[in-house]
Every structure is written in C-alpha cells, then in structure tokens.
Design a protein around this motif. Structure first.
Motif, PDB file in Angstrom:
ATOM      1  N   LEU A 114       0.829  -1.209   0.000  1.00  0.00           N
ATOM      2  CA  LEU A 114       0.000   0.000   0.000  1.00  0.00           C
ATOM      3  C   LEU A 114       0.862   1.257   0.000  1.00  0.00           C
ATOM      4  CD1 LEU A 114      -2.780  -0.971   2.610  1.00  0.00           C
ATOM      5  CD2 LEU A 114      -3.000  -0.894   0.113  1.00  0.00           C
ATOM      6  N   LEU A 115       1.884   1.281   0.874  1.00  0.00           N
ATOM      7  CA  LEU A 115       2.764   2.451   0.951  1.00  0.00           C
ATOM      8  C   LEU A 115       3.493   2.670  -0.371  1.00  0.00           C
ATOM      9  CD1 LEU A 115       4.298   2.004   4.526  1.00  0.00           C
ATOM     10  CD2 LEU A 115       2.352   3.413   3.849  1.00  0.00           C
ATOM     11  N   GLU A 116       3.939   1.601  -0.986  1.00  0.00           N
ATOM     12  CA  GLU A 116       4.625   1.718  -2.274  1.00  0.00           C
ATOM     13  C   GLU A 116       3.671   2.195  -3.363  1.00  0.00           C
ATOM     14  OE1 GLU A 116       7.948  -1.821  -1.507  1.00  0.00           O
ATOM     15  OE2 GLU A 116       6.173  -2.197  -2.757  1.00  0.00           O
ATOM     16  N   GLY A 117       2.434   1.706  -3.312  1.00  0.00           N
ATOM     17  CA  GLY A 117       1.450   2.139  -4.311  1.00  0.00           C
ATOM     18  C   GLY A 117       1.182   3.631  -4.231  1.00  0.00           C
ATOM     19  N   ILE A 118       0.995   4.131  -3.013  1.00  0.00           N
ATOM     20  CA  ILE A 118       0.762   5.569  -2.841  1.00  0.00           C
ATOM     21  C   ILE A 118       2.003   6.348  -3.254  1.00  0.00           C
ATOM     22  CG2 ILE A 118       0.222   7.381  -1.166  1.00  0.00           C
ATOM     23  CD1 ILE A 118      -1.353   5.269   0.425  1.00  0.00           C
ATOM     24  N   SER A 119       3.189   5.813  -2.978  1.00  0.00           N
ATOM     25  CA  SER A 119       4.435   6.480  -3.353  1.00  0.00           C
ATOM     26  C   SER A 119       4.580   6.557  -4.866  1.00  0.00           C
ATOM     27  CB  SER A 119       5.634   5.736  -2.752  1.00  0.00           C
ATOM     28  OG  SER A 119       5.564   5.727  -1.338  1.00  0.00           O
ATOM     29  N   ARG A 120       4.170   5.501  -5.568  1.00  0.00           N
ATOM     30  CA  ARG A 120       4.238   5.539  -7.032  1.00  0.00           C
ATOM     31  C   ARG A 120       3.270   6.578  -7.600  1.00  0.00           C
ATOM     32  NH1 ARG A 120       5.125  -0.111  -6.461  1.00  0.00           N
ATOM     33  NH2 ARG A 120       2.873  -0.506  -6.454  1.00  0.00           N
ATOM     34  N   ILE A 121       2.090   6.701  -6.976  1.00  0.00           N
ATOM     35  CA  ILE A 121       1.127   7.709  -7.419  1.00  0.00           C
ATOM     36  C   ILE A 121       1.692   9.112  -7.189  1.00  0.00           C
ATOM     37  CG2 ILE A 121      -1.168   8.679  -6.987  1.00  0.00           C
ATOM     38  CD1 ILE A 121      -2.047   5.794  -6.223  1.00  0.00           C
ATOM     39  N   GLU A 122       2.328   9.322  -6.042  1.00  0.00           N
ATOM     40  CA  GLU A 122       2.965  10.613  -5.760  1.00  0.00           C
ATOM     41  C   GLU A 122       4.020  10.924  -6.817  1.00  0.00           C
ATOM     42  OE1 GLU A 122       5.544  12.807  -2.182  1.00  0.00           O
ATOM     43  OE2 GLU A 122       5.198  10.633  -2.151  1.00  0.00           O
ATOM     44  N   THR A 123       4.846   9.943  -7.138  1.00  0.00           N
ATOM     45  CA  THR A 123       5.897  10.137  -8.137  1.00  0.00           C
ATOM     46  C   THR A 123       5.311  10.465  -9.502  1.00  0.00           C
ATOM     47  OG1 THR A 123       7.341   8.604  -6.937  1.00  0.00           O
ATOM     48  CG2 THR A 123       7.895   9.046  -9.237  1.00  0.00           C
ATOM     49  N   LYS A 124       4.251   9.744  -9.889  1.00  0.00           N
ATOM     50  CA  LYS A 124       3.599  10.018 -11.173  1.00  0.00           C
ATOM     51  C   LYS A 124       2.980  11.418 -11.181  1.00  0.00           C
ATOM     52  CE  LYS A 124       2.461   5.185 -12.232  1.00  0.00           C
ATOM     53  NZ  LYS A 124       1.366   4.174 -12.324  1.00  0.00           N
ATOM     54  N   GLY A 125       2.486  11.837 -10.028  1.00  0.00           N
ATOM     55  CA  GLY A 125       1.896  13.168  -9.937  1.00  0.00           C
ATOM     56  C   GLY A 125       2.912  14.256 -10.195  1.00  0.00           C
ATOM     57  N   TYR A 126       4.060  14.165  -9.538  1.00  0.00           N
ATOM     58  CA  TYR A 126       5.099  15.167  -9.767  1.00  0.00           C
ATOM     59  C   TYR A 126       5.645  15.079 -11.192  1.00  0.00           C
ATOM     60  CZ  TYR A 126       5.174  16.675  -4.904  1.00  0.00           C
ATOM     61  OH  TYR A 126       4.829  17.205  -3.675  1.00  0.00           O
ATOM     62  N   ILE A 138      10.665   5.003   1.617  1.00  0.00           N
ATOM     63  CA  ILE A 138      10.105   4.415   0.388  1.00  0.00           C
ATOM     64  C   ILE A 138       9.835   5.507  -0.631  1.00  0.00           C
ATOM     65  CG2 ILE A 138       8.070   3.263  -0.570  1.00  0.00           C
ATOM     66  CD1 ILE A 138       7.885   1.685   2.066  1.00  0.00           C
ATOM     67  N   ARG A 139       9.269   6.618  -0.181  1.00  0.00           N
ATOM     68  CA  ARG A 139       8.954   7.722  -1.089  1.00  0.00           C
ATOM     69  C   ARG A 139      10.223   8.314  -1.681  1.00  0.00           C
ATOM     70  NH1 ARG A 139       6.912  11.579   2.374  1.00  0.00           N
ATOM     71  NH2 ARG A 139       6.451  12.862   0.563  1.00  0.00           N
ATOM     72  N   GLN A 140      11.253   8.448  -0.871  1.00  0.00           N
ATOM     73  CA  GLN A 140      12.500   9.010  -1.375  1.00  0.00           C
ATOM     74  C   GLN A 140      13.122   8.095  -2.426  1.00  0.00           C
ATOM     75  OE1 GLN A 140      14.965  11.407   1.228  1.00  0.00           O
ATOM     76  NE2 GLN A 140      16.706  10.084   0.807  1.00  0.00           N
TER      77      GLN A 140
END
Length: 416
Positions: A343-355, A384-386
């Motif tokens: 779940l955390l990785e999924g949200i992180s990928r969405i954040e990355t795609k957003g930027y 994970i986000r970094q």
C-alpha cells in the motif's frame, strides 16, 4: 521589538501564532468551534484570540494577516454586515447554476465546481436577499475587515475560484460583463497592507496603533508557506486522508482534465493536484497502532513487487484522469507487513507520477519534497517515497497555517 501575527480559521477552529523578526514563535493560542460556524462565532473567536495573546506581544504587533478556508464566502450590506449565513467551503447548493456558468466561462474553467466562490455568488444572485447586497467577501476578507474597517478587498489566492486571473492580474472580460460585477472585490497580492488597525480595537486590546492589517490567503496555501519550501523545484506533499501535491514552479501550468491549477506566489507559481489515494485507504485496513508497529518491520530498501493502486472506491482524477478506475489491491499476501508495504509503495508511485505529470506539463523539475500531514511521521514511508522520487524527502519545518500567515504579515514589512 516587533511581532507579526498570523491567524488561521480552519474547518474545526482557529489559531493565532505570533513570530518575531527571526521567524521564531513567541506566542500562540487557539479556540475550537463547538458547533456550526457563523459570522458571529468567527467575530467572537477572532477577538478572543487577540485577547489571549500576552500583553507584550499585543503592544508590539506590527502586522496581522489572516487565512480562511477556500471558497467560504459571505454576502454583506453597505456596512459589512452579513445578510445571510455564510456558504462554507463544502456547500454545494450552487450546483444548480453550473449549467448557466458553463455558457459563459472557457471550457473546464476552475470556477466550474459546485463549491467555487463564483458559483456561490451566482446562486446568491438568484435569491431575493441579493438586492440588499453591496459586497461579496471571502472568510479571510471579512475577518480582516473587522480589524481595518475597509470593505471590498481580497487576495490572489482566495479570489482564484472567484474567477480572478493571476496571470493577467485582473478579472477576465467574460466575468466583468456579468451583472454581479459590482460586488467583485478588489484583488491584491497576499500580504499586502490594507490599513492600520482600527483605533478602537487597538485601544481595547492594547495593540500598537500603527499595526498594519494585510490581505490574507487560504488555509492550504498558508500551510505551504509554513513548510519551508521557497525555491523553484521544492514541493510539499500532504499525506492526509487524501494525497495532495504542491510544486513551486517558475512557470504557470493549468490542466483542468487533472484538476491542476496554479496560484501566484510573488514571481513564482504554486502548481498542484490531488489524488483520491492517501491515508484514508491505510486506515481502512489498519489502526494507528498497527500502522506504527507494522511499518517498523518493513525493509524499505527492497520492493514488495505488489502493483497496487490504493483507492477506497472507483474513480481517480490525478495523476490519472479516469472516473472508472477501480481500486487495485490484489493479490493480497497473508503477511500484513507485506500488504502494508504494498500500500505504501502504491501511494508512493502515485505521488511520483503526480510530480512527473506536473513536470511534463512544464513545471520546474522537482528538487526536494517537504511532507505534511499524518503520514509525515512515518519514517519508513518517507524512505520508500524518497526511493521512488529520487530527491530528498523531509518533514515540513512547520505545519501550522497560522505560522504561514504570520510569515505573510512579516513579509509585508520586512520583505515587501
């Protein structure tokens, strides 16, 4: 000695923070709203906050700036008295005039939303009470008026969803031609001095008589100002119940398909978008204790290989525009640690795609991400986000919107 006061009116209460010339907090106070909001409650809260500040702060206040919730508005008479209860940020009764507005605005304009300021003004235009109206003000505008006594002023940020164009620094021609035009406020940059505080208020609360009352901003922009982000390429991710991205850019970007628009910040632009993913998905499966304990067991240096798109229900707008996009949460492993990692990785990928989307549309390349909201406390998630974002990720220096407004007040005298 000079102090600068920022006041934040949010959805559940209000807070005041006073800072000094070095941007250090010298005093703060807050009041929660016990029941429904009203202008009378706002007024009472405003003056309660002032009274609760230490005398030495009040005696040395040089400037005050106020933020309010975006698109919370009032219709007022010639003296500034509200003619009806305010329409709050989430009031959607203006939906009935959306079709009328679509005939006037450019396609997909930011005001084409049932909760926008302009839609609310057009709704009021059809009500009998409108005949008595002389001013249309946002929450922050009206609260500042109570301190400086001048009606008809707003700021770039609050006025954006009223139709004000921050590129032209004017209202567009199609808006000027509407019969509501006489009620549109004069729009100034956030943090612009309007007038010295009213003498009667200065005397009652022992505030220095030359204290300047400034134009304000919205609560979310004030929170961005508080974060520490100040250079092009720096961004703030809010990890609350939803995922909200804001990137400081040299260029203005707009794309209504994804709900992307930009606020003017001096010579820069604050571009942003919001996804339906976020902390609400995590809390659907785990409580706070579980999130903390399970996160500590995650090896953030390795990927789970789970390709999730965490949503609570069908539909997404940013960074994908797909109202039919279903949640993707399968396969679900037996291990709750691995499931949370996915779940955390999924949200992180969405954040990355957003930027990445913001940059593809022309925004300044990402260099650093500050983090606000409850998720900012999760160190494993930040790692994970970094790993996905490939730029430094750190907690916001400050998260209080009142602090951001205090910086605006300071800017009016120190940097303006």
């Amino acid at each position: 000695m000079s102090f600068y006061l920022g006041i934040d009116f949010g959805t559940s209460g209000a807070r005041a923070i006073a800072i000094d010339d070095n941007k250090e907090i010298q005093a703060q106070t807050q009041n929660n709203f016990q029941q429904g909001q009203s202008p009378g409650l706002w007024q009472e809260t405003l003056f309660t906050l002032l009274a609760q500040l230490p005398l030495i702060v009040r005696e040395n206040l040089s400037a005050i700036a106020i933020n309010g919730t975006s698109s919370t508005v009032l219709l007022c008479d010639q003296q500034g008295h509200p003619l009806a209860e305010p329409l709050l940020y989430n009031d959607g009764r203006g939906a009935e005039v959306l079709d009328q507005l679509r005939q006037i605005t450019p396609p997909n304009h930011i005001t084409l939303n049932p909760t926008s300021s302009l839609v609310k003004l057009l709704w009021w235009f059809q009500q009998p009470i409108y005949q008595e109206a002389k001013y249309f003000l946002h929450q922050a505008d009206w609260l500042a008026f109570l301190l400086h006594g001048k009606l008809g002023f707003s700021d770039y940020h609050n006025a954006l969803k009223l139709g004000f164009c921050p590129q032209q620094i004017d209202y567009p021609y199609w808006l000027k031609n509407l019969p509501i035009q006489p009620l549109l406020p004069r729009v100034l940059p956030p943090g612009s001095p309007i007038q010295e505080i009213l003498p009667a208020i200065a005397q009652e609360y022992n505030i220095r008589s030359d204290c300047l009352i400034c134009t304000g901003t919205t609560d979310s922009i004030a929170a961005f100002l508080a974060s520490g982000a100040s250079q092009p390429g720096e961004a703030v991710t809010s990890l609350g119940s939803t995922l909200v991205l804001k990137l400081l850019s040299r260029t203005r970007i707009e794309d209504p398909r994804y709900g992307i628009y930009s606020h003017r910040l001096g010579k820069l632009w604050l571009a942003g978008g919001a996804s339906n993913t976020g902390g609400a998905v995590l809390r659907h499966y785990f409580n706070n204790k579980q999130l903390k304990e399970l996160s500590e067991q995650i090896d953030s240096s390795h990927d789970s290989n789970l390709d999730y798109y965490p949503l609570l229900q069908t539909g997404e707008r940013f960074p994908l525009n797909d109202p039919d996009l279903p949640p993707r949460l399968e396969p679900r492993p037996d291990s709750p640690v691995l499931f949370l990692q996915g779940l955390l990785e999924g949200i992180s990928r969405i954040e990355t795609k957003g930027y990445r989307l913001l940059q593809d549309l022309g925004a300044t390349p990402l260099t650093r991400v500050y983090t606000a909201g409850g998720g900012a406390k999760n160190e494993v998630w930040c790692k994970i986000r970094q790993r996905h974002l490939k730029v430094p990720v750190q907690p916001s220096e400050r998260t209080e919107s009142a602090y951001g407004s205090a910086l605006l007040a300071r800017h009016a005298l120190r940097d303006g």
